[in-house]
Design an enzyme around this catalytic site. Sequence first.
Site, PDB file in Angstrom:
ATOM      1  N   HIS A  17      -7.141  -4.293   5.003  1.00 42.86           N
ATOM      2  CA  HIS A  17      -6.514  -3.680   4.439  1.00 42.86           C
ATOM      3  C   HIS A  17      -6.932  -3.242   3.475  1.00 42.86           C
ATOM      4  CE1 HIS A  17      -3.170  -2.802   7.646  1.00 42.86           C
ATOM      5  NE2 HIS A  17      -3.741  -4.507   7.528  1.00 42.86           N
ATOM      6  N   LYS A  42       4.258   4.125  -6.114  1.00 40.63           N
ATOM      7  CA  LYS A  42       2.807   2.773  -5.577  1.00 40.63           C
ATOM      8  C   LYS A  42       3.548   1.630  -6.619  1.00 40.63           C
ATOM      9  CE  LYS A  42      -0.121   5.766  -5.576  1.00 40.63           C
ATOM     10  NZ  LYS A  42      -0.472   6.092  -4.536  1.00 40.63           N
ATOM     11  N   ARG A  43       2.647   0.665  -5.783  1.00 44.57           N
ATOM     12  CA  ARG A  43       2.919  -0.666  -6.645  1.00 44.57           C
ATOM     13  C   ARG A  43       1.467  -0.187  -8.121  1.00 44.57           C
ATOM     14  NH1 ARG A  43       4.575  -5.856  -4.388  1.00 44.57           N
ATOM     15  NH2 ARG A  43       3.375  -7.138  -6.009  1.00 44.57           N
ATOM     16  N   LYS A  57      -5.439   2.024  -8.611  1.00 43.53           N
ATOM     17  CA  LYS A  57      -4.594   3.127  -8.917  1.00 43.53           C
ATOM     18  C   LYS A  57      -4.266   4.231  -9.478  1.00 43.53           C
ATOM     19  CE  LYS A  57      -1.687   0.247  -5.273  1.00 43.53           C
ATOM     20  NZ  LYS A  57      -2.308   0.804  -3.605  1.00 43.53           N
ATOM     21  N   THR A  94      -0.605   5.106   2.176  1.00 40.05           N
ATOM     22  CA  THR A  94       0.384   5.721   3.579  1.00 40.05           C
ATOM     23  C   THR A  94       1.229   6.184   2.966  1.00 40.05           C
ATOM     24  OG1 THR A  94       1.538   3.443   2.971  1.00 40.05           O
ATOM     25  CG2 THR A  94      -0.202   3.380   4.751  1.00 40.05           C
ATOM     26  N   LYS A  99       3.681  10.438   3.428  1.00 37.88           N
ATOM     27  CA  LYS A  99       4.711  10.341   3.322  1.00 37.88           C
ATOM     28  C   LYS A  99       5.033  11.643   2.890  1.00 37.88           C
ATOM     29  CE  LYS A  99       5.541   5.821   3.821  1.00 37.88           C
ATOM     30  NZ  LYS A  99       5.577   4.265   3.027  1.00 37.88           N
TER      31      LYS A  99
HETATM   32  C1  26W Z   1      -4.069 -12.401  -1.015  1.00 39.85           C
HETATM   33  C2  26W Z   1      -3.069 -11.435  -1.171  1.00 39.85           C
HETATM   34  C3  26W Z   1      -3.194 -10.144  -0.785  1.00 39.85           C
HETATM   35  C4  26W Z   1      -2.065  -9.458  -0.845  1.00 39.85           C
HETATM   36  C5  26W Z   1      -1.794  -8.609   0.432  1.00 39.85           C
HETATM   37  C6  26W Z   1      -4.373  -9.606  -0.433  1.00 39.85           C
HETATM   38  C7  26W Z   1      -4.063  -8.381  -0.041  1.00 39.85           C
HETATM   39  C8  26W Z   1      -3.140  -7.678   0.087  1.00 39.85           C
HETATM   40  C9  26W Z   1      -2.826  -6.787   1.590  1.00 39.85           C
HETATM   41  C10 26W Z   1      -3.988  -6.466   2.394  1.00 39.85           C
HETATM   42  C11 26W Z   1      -3.236  -5.121   0.173  1.00 39.85           C
HETATM   43  C12 26W Z   1      -2.236  -4.073   0.953  1.00 39.85           C
HETATM   44  O1  26W Z   1      -0.985  -3.699   0.872  1.00 39.85           O
HETATM   45  N1  26W Z   1      -3.540  -3.042   1.033  1.00 39.85           N
HETATM   46  C13 26W Z   1      -2.816  -1.997   1.594  1.00 39.85           C
HETATM   47  O2  26W Z   1      -2.580  -2.038   2.887  1.00 39.85           O
HETATM   48  C14 26W Z   1      -2.320  -0.427   3.720  1.00 39.85           C
HETATM   49  C15 26W Z   1      -2.018  -0.388   5.144  1.00 39.85           C
HETATM   50  O3  26W Z   1      -3.082  -0.279   5.867  1.00 39.85           O
HETATM   51  C16 26W Z   1      -3.585   0.488   2.739  1.00 39.85           C
HETATM   52  O4  26W Z   1      -2.837   1.262   2.908  1.00 39.85           O
HETATM   53  C17 26W Z   1      -3.446   0.466   0.785  1.00 39.85           C
HETATM   54  O5  26W Z   1      -4.497   1.465   0.593  1.00 39.85           O
HETATM   55  C18 26W Z   1      -3.718  -0.916   1.076  1.00 39.85           C
HETATM   56  O6  26W Z   1      -4.195  -1.312  -0.645  1.00 39.85           O
END
Ligand code: 26W
Length: 811
Positions: free
Chosen positions: A365, A547-548, A553, A653, A657
Amino acid sequence: METGKSPRHDPGVDLRALGNTPQDFARDLLSNLYYERGTTVESASAQDMYDSLARTVRDRLAERRARTAAAHYQANPRWLYYLSAEYMLGRQLEQNLLYTGTTDLAREAVPDFDTTAAQDVEPGLGNGGLGRLAACLLDSLATMDLPAVGYGIRYDLGIFKQDLDAGGQVERPDDWAFQGNPWEFPAPDDNQVVGFYGKVTSVDGRREWEPAETVLGEPSHMLVPGYGTDTVNIVRLWRARAAQGSFDLTRFAHGQYAEAVADVVRSENISKVLYPDDSTDLGRELRLKQQYFLVSCSLRDIIRRFSFRNDGNWDEFAAKTTIQLNDTHPVLAIPELMRLLVDEYELDWDRAWRITHDTFGYTCHTLLPEALETWPVATIENLLPRHLEIIYEINARFLAEVSERFPGDVARIQRMSLVQEEPERRIRMANLAVVGSRAVNGVAALHSQLLAETTLRDFAELWPGRFHNVTNGVTPRRFVKIANPALSDLISSALGSDAWLRDLSLLQGLEPFAADDAFRARWREIKRANKLTLGVAPDFLTDVIVKRFHEYKRQLLKLLHTITLYQRIRAGETPAPRTVVFAGKAAPGYWAVKDVIRLINAVAATVNNDPAVAPYLKVFFPANYNVTLGQRIYPAADLSEQISLAGKEASGTGNMKLALNGAVTIGTLDGANVEIRDRVGADNFFLFGLDAAEAATLRSSDYRPRDYYERDDELRAAVDAIGDGTFAGGDRQAFGGVLASLLDRDEYLTLADFRSYLDAQAEVEKVWLDAEAWTAKSILNTARSGYFSSDRTIADYTRTIWGLDPVRVNP
Ligand code: 26W
């Protein structure tokens, strides 16, 4: 059967006697008030009424659940198990009323329905995109009658609640189940024991791990109903409990009560809190413990379910089981399955490896290098000594294969190794995931392409057939039907039915209505009403970035534009009125973007208190963006801001929406924006900025943000206003960090994209002033976004990766 217990003798009672007449429903509600809450209508609190209503609805799902379990038992199908450290399920009541068709019954039976419904708390067991995607996928799996179980962690504390204090983010704990969670079924009988630490010894030529510490995993599940079908799947969440015997009697006998329970507290801490870090790897041991806890409990549960129906015939395992890893967080499942097969079930390595490899799929992701998890070898060695041995063995065999394919290519071997050597030895979890999986996928076309060309290039060269794309999607049930009921009714009446809720491609049928004056007027009226509900000016353009918070971003780019608008208005210009809506949380330790939040609110205070500006510009920052707030914002949005630096956002995503709710996108060619633009048409999308290749080139050259600052008067004025105290009561130091990050580094090329962004915003304004032209674009965005249903995403996974067949539930 889910439980593994033998099917019960059918006593011949029809549980559907629950019935759905107003009398049935009211009687069950009362019965829950009396017998579950011990109260009466007259003395019920809002919480009593909410809980009783929730149980009344839940019972109707539970009956479908029982029939689903029976159908699954009969079919003995191939199962999908979705392993995810995060689920952002959103509020349950409205959804479950809709899915059971009891919304009207509830409104009739409950005296003050709105107050009652407002008691519903969303379980925020995730950070953002990844967790919400998991929830959308579960919704679609059930809707499409696919046999699936989601596994996760039942955190006591979900994603923190965000308050704004003097414009800055303050975090408060989210004790989401404080008042109880009526949607949840505990299943203490299915406890699992999880080991940590300890040592590995050789016994009769086999390796045996003796953990020094054990913890119980206690599951409970929430129901995941399908829409328009009787299928009800489950999401099973594990909670850590102290193993019996954790209470230290010696200490207790010495009067040290608090010390005696220390181990109990330590064990239960494992599921205490969700780590609120989205996209930076903190590398804390407790997080690794959480990951192993999820993996160990879930795999044992999966094996129990498999053995129950397939007699422990391991040759059938990978045919009956596919396990999807939601990013690297559950990747320890690979060495854990190897350990179970080799050490506990005594399979030989090669056979165990074939089964393991054929079982797993891995979804990545991210593209950000800092988000790729690695764990220090020393941490794993201490916590999971046997797993480290297994990882080394996997690595040795894997690297032998690489050397055979690419003899003498030492650099390649170093890059691909599961072990990173410098600056300290660490295990690369993404490499482990790719090596141990049958299929690897990215989450949007561009993302999957960049993964194969950059981040995972060596692996894609070695195993090209292993790499796939599955573009993300969102559930139209929650994000259109529930979030935007008026628009949904309009769509259904235009299309002649509500079949689009299960086949979103039918939205295409709206295209001709883009040219229909009366329809356009109705479309605008609904948008206007939704703005009033959100509490923003109904006739202003509602411009949203929700968004976060992350530097990539580029919320700062939106803010620079907002400052420019402010300065133009101060200089006498009269632009089209707009409300800029910012919402989102920052990771608690991510100071750079916490400063951005403070700055946005400082700008908001200045703008919103300036009467000369009031007719043209407002800035709105509602606190605590979550699924519930999102459901109010998307329907009110005119303009969807998707302005990340190209090549950084895996998919997004929120973009989907918003488009489905008729917002027009202004965006870069990043993530799924590319596909949104392809579908809605270039005329109905405001494109700007560098593309991914240009951005990569500029970043690797000697990029000088100051050159852009010096050459562009409006950019300079906006940046200067950040540094000269305009938004800080004259304090020039207040936002010094933000200023320096822009002028000295500008890692995400905000200044480079500024002018192109402002030009695109000028185009936005021009179109907006022609209400009919704007509305047509809005309608076409909805009409052409059917592809972004998570039902389509699930169809893609099913076809290319999972190979599942639906199981219909008998009425
Ligand atoms: C290790 C810390 C950490 C925690 C969470 C690293 C990475 C993450 C996630 C992978 C971050 C995340 O939420 N990624 C998002 O995933 C969505 C669903 O696929 C995408 O639509 C977003 O672009 C992506 O940033």
